[in-house]
Design an enzyme around this catalytic site. Structure first.
Site, PDB file in Angstrom:
ATOM      1  N   GLY A 123       4.569  13.014  -0.393  1.00 49.93           N
ATOM      2  CA  GLY A 123       3.987  13.087  -1.815  1.00 49.93           C
ATOM      3  C   GLY A 123       2.525  12.576  -1.677  1.00 49.93           C
ATOM      4  O   GLY A 123       2.039  12.008  -0.685  1.00 49.93           O
ATOM      5  N   HIS A 124       1.921  12.693  -3.162  1.00 57.01           N
ATOM      6  CA  HIS A 124       0.479  12.364  -3.027  1.00 57.01           C
ATOM      7  C   HIS A 124       0.176  10.943  -2.738  1.00 57.01           C
ATOM      8  O   HIS A 124       0.741   9.916  -3.012  1.00 57.01           O
ATOM      9  CB  HIS A 124      -0.061  12.897  -4.517  1.00 57.01           C
ATOM     10  CG  HIS A 124       0.664  11.932  -5.596  1.00 57.01           C
ATOM     11  ND1 HIS A 124       0.133  10.759  -6.043  1.00 57.01           N
ATOM     12  CD2 HIS A 124       1.793  12.307  -6.412  1.00 57.01           C
ATOM     13  CE1 HIS A 124       0.845  10.554  -7.004  1.00 57.01           C
ATOM     14  NE2 HIS A 124       2.026  11.308  -7.159  1.00 57.01           N
ATOM     15  N   ASP A 125      -1.174  10.637  -2.201  1.00 50.82           N
ATOM     16  CA  ASP A 125      -1.546   9.150  -2.147  1.00 50.82           C
ATOM     17  C   ASP A 125      -0.749   8.266  -1.198  1.00 50.82           C
ATOM     18  O   ASP A 125      -0.719   7.158  -1.358  1.00 50.82           O
ATOM     19  CB  ASP A 125      -1.662   8.508  -3.402  1.00 50.82           C
ATOM     20  CG  ASP A 125      -2.640   9.220  -4.432  1.00 50.82           C
ATOM     21  OD1 ASP A 125      -4.124   9.218  -4.180  1.00 50.82           O
ATOM     22  OD2 ASP A 125      -2.144  10.068  -5.338  1.00 50.82           O
ATOM     23  N   THR A 126      -0.089   9.073  -0.305  1.00 47.56           N
ATOM     24  CA  THR A 126       0.651   8.250   0.606  1.00 47.56           C
ATOM     25  C   THR A 126       0.183   8.056   2.069  1.00 47.56           C
ATOM     26  O   THR A 126      -0.564   8.910   2.348  1.00 47.56           O
ATOM     27  CB  THR A 126       2.099   9.039   0.880  1.00 47.56           C
ATOM     28  OG1 THR A 126       2.841   8.814  -0.344  1.00 47.56           O
ATOM     29  CG2 THR A 126       2.879   8.687   2.107  1.00 47.56           C
ATOM     30  N   VAL A 149       2.355   7.677  -3.492  1.00 52.86           N
ATOM     31  CA  VAL A 149       1.982   6.376  -3.549  1.00 52.86           C
ATOM     32  C   VAL A 149       2.925   5.461  -2.698  1.00 52.86           C
ATOM     33  O   VAL A 149       3.153   4.304  -3.010  1.00 52.86           O
ATOM     34  CB  VAL A 149       1.764   6.054  -5.039  1.00 52.86           C
ATOM     35  CG1 VAL A 149       0.723   4.991  -5.301  1.00 52.86           C
ATOM     36  CG2 VAL A 149       1.417   6.948  -5.650  1.00 52.86           C
TER      37      VAL A 149
END
Length: 208
Positions: A116-119, A136
């Site tokens: 997922g995003h911002d990981t 995240v």
């Protein structure tokens, strides 16, 4: 299907059916297998292998419910894949919403991995098939996630942790320990719990 603004390093092989978007940077001696999609602004390091059907840099799953509709938030970050990473077939790595999604050096993915995003995923991690990591999330160096592990958002898995197959991680885990179960706890504790549960019918009969 390669943007004129993309930069591709010396010795990199781009196989048939690959799409490479605007301002993508791919380093030296990479192999991008057939039908890979790399969205705009993604950064791929040197000696990276991406197997068929993977999608790098799609929008993050970042929405908010309104009274009469669901609002989509823009994904303004990138995907950054550093040197010597291998991405298996049919993996999906979403770009960041407010920052970058980063896969650090020497990390290896099996097939069907979702990030997922911002990981952030650290160095020398190994993910077996069908691992799902929410946005995240921070996974530090040398972490191993075996098949079908799911990881909740906004948590950290510290360096050297091992999560056994078909586990669900819902809170931050200490490093250099082995975990199992849903929710995941230290494997030795989980196995003792399971052994006790198997004895419950016998205990019940004695109580009767």
């Amino acid at each position: 299907m390669i943007s004129q603004t993309a930069r591709i390093g010396e010795g990199t092989t781009i196989q048939p059916g690959v799409f490479i978007g605007e301002q993508v940077h791919i380093g030296k001696d990479c192999i991008i297998h057939p039908n890979v999609t790399i969205y705009a602004h993604s950064i791929i390091g040197n000696h990276v292998i991406i197997h068929s059907g993977s999608v790098i840099g799609a929008d993050g799953f970042y929405f908010q419910k309104r009274k009469d509709h669901i609002a989509k938030f823009e994904s303004c970050g990138r995907v950054v894949i550093r040197d010597h990473v291998e991405i298996g077939a049919c993996c999906t790595i979403d770009r960041g919403v407010t920052g970058d999604t980063v896969i650090d050096e020497y990390t290896k993915f099996d097939n069907h991995i979702q990030v997922g995003h911002d990981t952030y995923i650290g160095k020398r991690c190994m993910f077996a098939s069908a691992v799902l990591v929410a946005g995240v999330t921070r996974i530090e160096d040398d972490v191993t996630l075996w098949g079908q592990v799911t990881v909740n958002k906004d948590i950290t898995i510290h360096a050297g942790a091992v999560v056994l197959a078909v586990s669900a991680v819902d809170k931050t885990l200490e490093g250099h320990k082995t975990y199992f179960g849903a929710p995941a706890i230290e494997a030795s504790k989980k196995w003792r719990e399971m052994a006790m549960l198997r004895k419950l019918p016998e205990i019940y009969q004695k109580m009767k």
